[in-house]
Design a protein around this motif. Structure first.
Motif, mmCIF file in Angstrom:
data_model
loop_
_atom_site.group_PDB
_atom_site.id
_atom_site.type_symbol
_atom_site.label_atom_id
_atom_site.label_comp_id
_atom_site.label_asym_id
_atom_site.label_seq_id
_atom_site.Cartn_x
_atom_site.Cartn_y
_atom_site.Cartn_z
ATOM 1 N N ILE A 8 -2.622 -23.115 -99.346
ATOM 2 C CA ILE A 8 -2.968 -22.071 -98.375
ATOM 3 C C ILE A 8 -1.935 -20.951 -98.434
ATOM 4 O O ILE A 8 -2.280 -19.767 -98.445
ATOM 5 N N LYS A 9 -0.648 -21.317 -98.478
ATOM 6 C CA LYS A 9 0.407 -20.304 -98.573
ATOM 7 C C LYS A 9 0.296 -19.506 -99.863
ATOM 8 O O LYS A 9 0.478 -18.289 -99.870
ATOM 9 N N LYS A 10 -0.026 -20.179 -100.953
ATOM 10 C CA LYS A 10 -0.166 -19.494 -102.246
ATOM 11 C C LYS A 10 -1.310 -18.485 -102.190
ATOM 12 O O LYS A 10 -1.183 -17.360 -102.672
ATOM 13 N N LYS A 11 -2.415 -18.878 -101.578
ATOM 14 C CA LYS A 11 -3.544 -17.961 -101.451
ATOM 15 C C LYS A 11 -3.172 -16.772 -100.568
ATOM 16 O O LYS A 11 -3.518 -15.631 -100.871
ATOM 17 N N ALA A 12 -2.454 -17.031 -99.492
ATOM 18 C CA ALA A 12 -2.023 -15.951 -98.597
ATOM 19 C C ALA A 12 -1.091 -14.980 -99.322
ATOM 20 O O ALA A 12 -1.186 -13.762 -99.137
ATOM 21 N N LYS A 13 -0.224 -15.487 -100.168
ATOM 22 C CA LYS A 13 0.676 -14.620 -100.932
ATOM 23 C C LYS A 13 -0.096 -13.743 -101.909
ATOM 24 O O LYS A 13 0.225 -12.575 -102.114
ATOM 25 N N LYS A 14 -1.120 -14.305 -102.508
ATOM 26 C CA LYS A 14 -1.947 -13.512 -103.427
ATOM 27 C C LYS A 14 -2.717 -12.435 -102.667
ATOM 28 O O LYS A 14 -2.858 -11.308 -103.142
ATOM 29 N N LYS A 40 -5.951 -17.726 -88.912
ATOM 30 C CA LYS A 40 -6.757 -18.936 -89.041
ATOM 31 C C LYS A 40 -5.897 -20.142 -89.423
ATOM 32 O O LYS A 40 -6.115 -21.258 -88.949
ATOM 33 N N HIS A 41 -4.903 -19.925 -90.287
ATOM 34 C CA HIS A 41 -4.091 -21.028 -90.797
ATOM 35 C C HIS A 41 -2.684 -21.083 -90.186
ATOM 36 O O HIS A 41 -1.813 -21.800 -90.684
ATOM 37 N N ASN A 42 -2.470 -20.311 -89.115
ATOM 38 C CA ASN A 42 -1.187 -20.300 -88.390
ATOM 39 C C ASN A 42 0.004 -20.011 -89.312
ATOM 40 O O ASN A 42 1.024 -20.699 -89.282
ATOM 41 N N LEU A 43 -0.127 -18.994 -90.129
ATOM 42 C CA LEU A 43 0.957 -18.593 -91.024
ATOM 43 C C LEU A 43 1.760 -17.459 -90.401
ATOM 44 O O LEU A 43 1.227 -16.647 -89.657
ATOM 45 N N THR A 44 3.034 -17.411 -90.735
ATOM 46 C CA THR A 44 3.893 -16.325 -90.273
ATOM 47 C C THR A 44 4.201 -15.404 -91.447
ATOM 48 O O THR A 44 3.901 -15.721 -92.597
ATOM 49 N N GLU A 45 4.843 -14.275 -91.128
ATOM 50 C CA GLU A 45 5.238 -13.334 -92.186
ATOM 51 C C GLU A 45 6.209 -13.993 -93.168
ATOM 52 O O GLU A 45 6.173 -13.711 -94.362
ATOM 53 N N GLU A 46 7.073 -14.862 -92.680
ATOM 54 C CA GLU A 46 8.029 -15.539 -93.542
ATOM 55 C C GLU A 46 7.335 -16.443 -94.559
ATOM 56 O O GLU A 46 7.835 -16.648 -95.669
ATOM 57 N N ASP A 47 6.180 -16.991 -94.170
ATOM 58 C CA ASP A 47 5.436 -17.859 -95.086
ATOM 59 C C ASP A 47 4.906 -17.103 -96.296
ATOM 60 O O ASP A 47 4.753 -17.684 -97.372
#
Length: 141
Positions: A8-14, A40-47
């Motif tokens: 999920i983090k990898k997709k968010a970075k892309k 949706k996935h509770n990610l932060t800017e740091e993630d």
């Protein structure tokens, strides 16, 4: 579960990379999609912040540089590749998994290239009809 979170983090970075490099409407659309995805996935800017993953690849000549850049683009075609003339290196943002894969591919394919270059030079040097024997034939960079 952690493996799923890494994906999920990898997709968010892309998605962030697309939003950062997009043009006009595409940039805005990608940014909106990124924000929804992060909520949706509770990610932060740091993630999704890539500053911690800036990698340097030393430039060592045209042949090596070609292998490095192709390896980088085959692993992550969405990354931004900057040339740092002062350091004589390529600066690219890659996470640990992508970085390890680029390193492996670069070493693997550059070694294959050197072996093939040596094989070709030996074959050409053996056939004096095309290439008369001289000192220094087929030397690498």
């Amino acid at each position: 579960m952690a493996n799923n979170f890494d994906l999920i983090k990898k997709k968010a970075k892309k998605l962030k990379a697309l939003a950062d490099r997009g043009v006009k409407g595409a940039e805005e659309s990608a940014q909106n999609f990124l924000e929804e995805f992060m909520k949706k996935h509770n990610l932060t800017e740091e993630d999704v912040d890539d500053n911690a993953f800036i990698r340097l690849f030393k430039r060592k000549g045209l042949d090596y540089d070609t292998v490095v850049t192709h390896s980088i683009m085959s692993v992550n075609p969405f990354c931004k590749l900057d040339i740092d003339e002062g350091e004589k290196s390529y600066k690219v943002t890659l996470d640990d998994v992508d970085y390890n894969e680029v390193e492996y591919k670069t070493n693997f394919f550059y070694d294959l290239y050197l072996k093939e270059l040596d094989r070709i030079c030996v074959a050409f040097n053996a056939d004096t009809r095309f290439f008369p024997k001289r000192n220094g034939d087929c030397e690498r960079e």
